[in-house]
Design an enzyme around this catalytic site. Structure first.
Site, PDB file in Angstrom:
ATOM      1  CE  LYS A 290      -1.084   1.395   3.849  1.00  0.00           C
ATOM      2  NZ  LYS A 290      -1.524   1.877   5.151  1.00  0.00           N
ATOM      3  CB  THR A 291       3.579   2.433   2.210  1.00  0.00           C
ATOM      4  OG1 THR A 291       2.805   2.077   3.345  1.00  0.00           O
ATOM      5  CG2 THR A 291       4.259   3.755   2.450  1.00  0.00           C
TER       6      THR A 291
ATOM      7  CG  ASP B 220      -1.896   5.860   4.433  1.00  0.00           C
ATOM      8  OD1 ASP B 220      -2.385   4.849   3.883  1.00  0.00           O
ATOM      9  OD2 ASP B 220      -0.888   5.829   5.155  1.00  0.00           O
ATOM     10  CD  GLU B 221      -3.669   3.022   7.623  1.00  0.00           C
ATOM     11  OE1 GLU B 221      -4.624   2.255   7.384  1.00  0.00           O
ATOM     12  OE2 GLU B 221      -2.576   2.630   8.023  1.00  0.00           O
TER      13      GLU B 221
ATOM     14  CD  GLN C 129      -4.593  -3.627   7.725  1.00  0.00           C
ATOM     15  OE1 GLN C 129      -3.714  -3.200   8.456  1.00  0.00           O
ATOM     16  NE2 GLN C 129      -4.411  -3.838   6.430  1.00  0.00           N
TER      17      GLN C 129
ATOM     18  NE  ARG D  15       0.019  -5.419  11.133  1.00  0.00           N
ATOM     19  CZ  ARG D  15      -0.154  -4.864   9.945  1.00  0.00           C
ATOM     20  NH1 ARG D  15       0.672  -3.953   9.503  1.00  0.00           N
ATOM     21  NH2 ARG D  15      -1.172  -5.216   9.180  1.00  0.00           N
TER      22      ARG D  15
END
Length: 782
Positions: free
Chosen positions: A33-34, A225-226, A256, A615
């Site tokens: 994503k980043t 973002d997010e 998430q 994670r």
DNA sequence: CTTTACCCACTTTTT
DNA sequence: GTGGGTAAAG
């Protein structure tokens, strides 16, 4: 450098090369994503978009910093520093700094953190003579925060039937009134709380069309973002900003979404396609992070939730290790187990400290791990919890600076007006507050004319001296930089000296913290402006606004320290580690006791479980303790229901006994290990505790009696002719009578001229006492 | 006015 | 176990 597109998979490339028009990227955990976001920004710039016209909003400073860094790397030049990348709060604070005066705020407005907000609210609750058991500041603050995040003014709050009903039913019908007073007081103080940074930003855009137009024009490309974590206020602001160009790109993963407690609503991401017709949607479903096993577990777990966008996360990584489920007897054993496992893994699989993370549900759980890691000599670092800037001594120091920048700031004034002690006590402060409220003046204005508040004598003089001192700092601000002002504050308030003289361990730490603060201010002021066109605001006001928005995790970005990382699962979102310990998997902790009775809440906890699973790259441990200390007493929790949601074929179970216990192996191999209790060793222990307990009650009763006797001063009946003598006349060697302690001899005199302290020996039974002559009643006998 | 000694509430998660 | 807030003593 131009082959950055080659490093992407097809979906990723599709997202990156989409330039104009709305775009939603549904990015599963670990799907790059980043990378997509940063590459897309770089790509925009490569295709002629000016960095000044790009706005990218994140939720943490860390994410923003990382994005900036990665874009710079792709571009290979320093154009990226002209981008507007930051958290919602910091970007809006920066804009508000430029526009605040339009809204009637000083541009040096203070940002209240949650502690400031709570203490202001507490004061208001008291002023209204409300019971602070019913009107708990935290609860009220939560209601107000929710209102602001839903863009609701005090007036709207008070007119909303549903909300009024809710408050009435909960027995707190006056919250709306408190909200109104709180908002008015913040405004008077020239202060915005965290929620105001969003709320006022929204109002600014709505009420000042020219301002809106300016920023709409400036930010031709907006990236969020997010997006699943945005609340109503953030959603509306973004919508306004992007309304003209509609070059809006949002990235998110509904699985998430873990911030609904902060007003985030998953709806925002679900309705994106309705908001922006013809929006392109790209799903990133290939996971590059985790092993097959870990991903399988994650998929199964999240599949139990009802509300979600269908996704199929896959990986071509190998199957990998199974999860390990570990049960321990106590929280301390859990800590010990994790530390042991880390040590073992380092040896066996050549990991470094930095490859491990210990992730827990609540900050309070860190202690056991700290202790065991320290004992094993494993370097670690805790992220989150109390931030550096929330420490008492730092807040005190900063309060001075805040007043210099913004004298309206009443919270800061109240905080330090008598620290270090200068004889302006509670009653004086109360008088000032009353005078300020009655006259409509600010706290600071009343301080200028203390007579108006009925102050006289020593108190008035102390206030005057304080005002003179603060004025001198304010005068400095014109000519000197933030560091010079801060240095003067440390010196002239005696704060640095006082802390230096405190030689206790905590005192030393406090002194060092203040020194560190001074250093960081120095660094801030001395770091030259970057050579790009962006001239960074280096004033004290800008500094203060910036640090309030900093979290502990942001402070030192020495990423490469070889340390084990400890943090909450929330704080770990967006990060990845080779080895993850998900600890404290117990009912009432994870899922939290607050979320057990509501489907939505429980699903959010499950998403949190999903986050912690995803994670991990290679190895994942899940642990829980049979019993643990909470609030200082031992409690037992059942294993978390989430454990049962992990398909057994992906998980090994084991039991970690007490360190060195030979039984560990056999317990691990016994059937149903997790449910089995560790009985044998408990029999004798039980006996000893009962014996000790019964003995204890007697002993403690006797001790309590003795203590009560000792604490009670020996009953001394004052002489019939007892008259307090003039303290001025007392000298060393005199025989005196004390109302309670009886007859004694003055053996030493100290203290200043107006605060003399006598050390008096009252003989057997009482002993030596230090008596402040101004207050104690003594009669000279000779 | 200041210091000390108890008492209590505190634990979700964060900008 | 902790930190903050309050009451009583100095």
């Amino acid at each position: 450098m131009s082959d950055y597109l080659k490093e992407l998979n097809e979906r990723q490339r599709e997202a990156v090369t989409h330039i104009d028009g709305p775009l939603m990227i549904v990015a599963g955990a670990g799907s790059g994503k980043t990378k997509v976001l940063t590459t897309r920004i770089a790509h925009l710039m490569r295709n002629g978009v000016d960095a000044f016209n790009i706005l990218a909003l994140t939720f943490t400073n860390k994410a923003a910093a990382e994005m900036k860094e990665r874009i710079e790397k792709i571009l290979g030049n320093n154009e990226a520093r002209n981008l507007y990348i930051g958290t919602f709060h910091s970007v809006f604070a920066r804009i508000m700094r430029a526009e605040a005066t339009k809204m009637g705020y000083p541009s040096n407005f203070t940002i209240y953190d949650s502690d400031d907000a709570k203490s202001l609210l507490k004061g208001i609750i008291n002023e209204n003579n409300l019971d602070d058991k019913m009107y708990k500041p935290q609860y009220v603050a939560g209601r107000i925060s929710a209102a602001k995040n839903n863009l609701m003014t005090p007036a709207q709050y008070q007119q909303d039937h549903f909300i009024q009903q809710e408050d009435a039913r909960s027995g707190r019908p006056l919250i709306g009134q408190l909200y109104a007073q709180y908002a008015a007081r913040c405004f008077k103080n020239g202060a915005m709380d965290f929620d105001d940074l969003l709320f006022k930003m929204y109002q600014l855009l709505v009420n000042f069309p020219d301002v809106l137009a300016k920023y709409q024009h400036k930010f031709k490309y907006v990236l969020i973002d997010e997006y699943q974590d945005t609340n109503i206020a953030q959603y509306q602001i973004v919508k306004l900003l992007a309304a003209v160009h509609e070059n809006i790109c949002v990235v998110g993963d509904d699985a998430q979404s873990i911030y609904s407690f902060r007003g985030a609503t998953i709806e925002n991401i679900l309705k994106f396609q309705k908001d922006y017709e013809g929006a392109k949607v790209v799903k990133l479903e290939q996971n590059y992070r985790s092993s097959q096993n870990i991903l399988n577990v994650a998929n199964r777990v999240i599949g139990l939730n009802k509300n979600q966008i269908p996704k199929n996360l896959w990986t071509d990584k190998p199957e990998g290790e199974k999860l390990k489920l570990v049960r321990t007897l106590t929280d301390n054993d859990e800590g010990k187990f994790v530390a042991d496992a880390i040590a073992e893994q380092k040896l066996r699989n050549h990991y470094n400290n930095r490859d491990f993370a210990i992730l827990y549900r609540t900050n309070a759980q860190s202690r056991a791990f700290e202790e065991s890691l320290r004992r094993m000599n494993i370097a670690y670092r805790i992220f989150g919890g109390l931030s550096f800037y929330q420490r008492k001594e730092i807040k005190d120091f900063i309060a001075y600076l805040r007043i210099v920048a913004n004298p309206q700031d009443e919270e800061a004034l109240k905080r330090i007006i008598n620290y270090p002690v200068r004889g302006i006590g509670k009653t004086s402060v109360e008088r000032i507050i009353i005078a300020a409220n009655e006259s409509g003046k600010t706290f600071w204005e009343v301080l200028q004319e203390p007579q108006l508040a009925g102050m006289k004598g020593a108190a008035a003089a102390a206030i005057e001296a304080f005002v003179v001192m603060m004025r001198s700092f304010q005068a400095m601000q014109q000519k000197n930089n933030a560091y010079d002002v801060a240095f003067a504050v440390g010196k002239h308030t005696n704060m640095v000296k006082e802390l230096y003289n405190d030689k206790t361990v905590e005192g030393l730490a406090r002194y060092e913290n203040v020194q560190e603060l001074l250093n960081s201010i120095k660094e801030y002021t001395e770091t030259p402006n970057e050579d790009g066109e962006v001239v960074e605001d280096k004033s004290l006001g800008a500094y203060l606004q910036q640090i309030t928005l900093l979290t502990d995790a942001d402070k030192n970005n020495e990423e490469d320290q070889d340390v084990v990382k400890l943090m909450t699962i929330h704080a770990a979102k967006g990060l990845e580690f080779d080895c993850v310990f998900a600890v404290g998997l117990e009912e009432n902790i994870f899922p939290s006791a607050m979320s057990l009775y509501d489907r939505e809440d429980l699903e959010e906890e499950r998403r949190l479980f999903y986050v912690v699973i995803t994670r991990a790259r290679d190895r994942l441990w899940i642990s829980y303790a049979n019993s643990r200390y909470r609030f200082g007493s031992l409690v037992q929790n059942d294993p978390s229901r989430f454990i049962d949601e992990v398909p057994p074929e992906y998980m090994d179970r084991s039991f970690a006994g007490i360190a060195g216990a030979k039984g560990s192996g056999s317990a691990a191999s016994s059937p149903g290990g997790a449910a089995r209790s560790y009985a044998p060793k408990q029999q004798p222990a039980k006996n000893t505790t009962t014996v000790a307990a019964s003995g204890n009650t007697d002993l403690s009763r006797i001790a309590a009696l003795n203590k009560a006797k000792a604490a009670q001063p020996v009953a001394h009946v004052p002489s019939a002719n007892f008259v307090a003598s003039d303290p001025e006349q007392m000298e060393q060697g005199m025989r005196v009578e004390h109302m309670k302690f009886g007859v004694g001899t003055i053996i030493k005199m100290d203290g200043g001229a107006h605060n003399r302290i006598a050390t008096i020996d009252f003989g057997a039974g009482v002993g030596e006492k230090k008596i402040m002559l101004n207050y104690a009643k003594l009669m000279i006998l000779n």
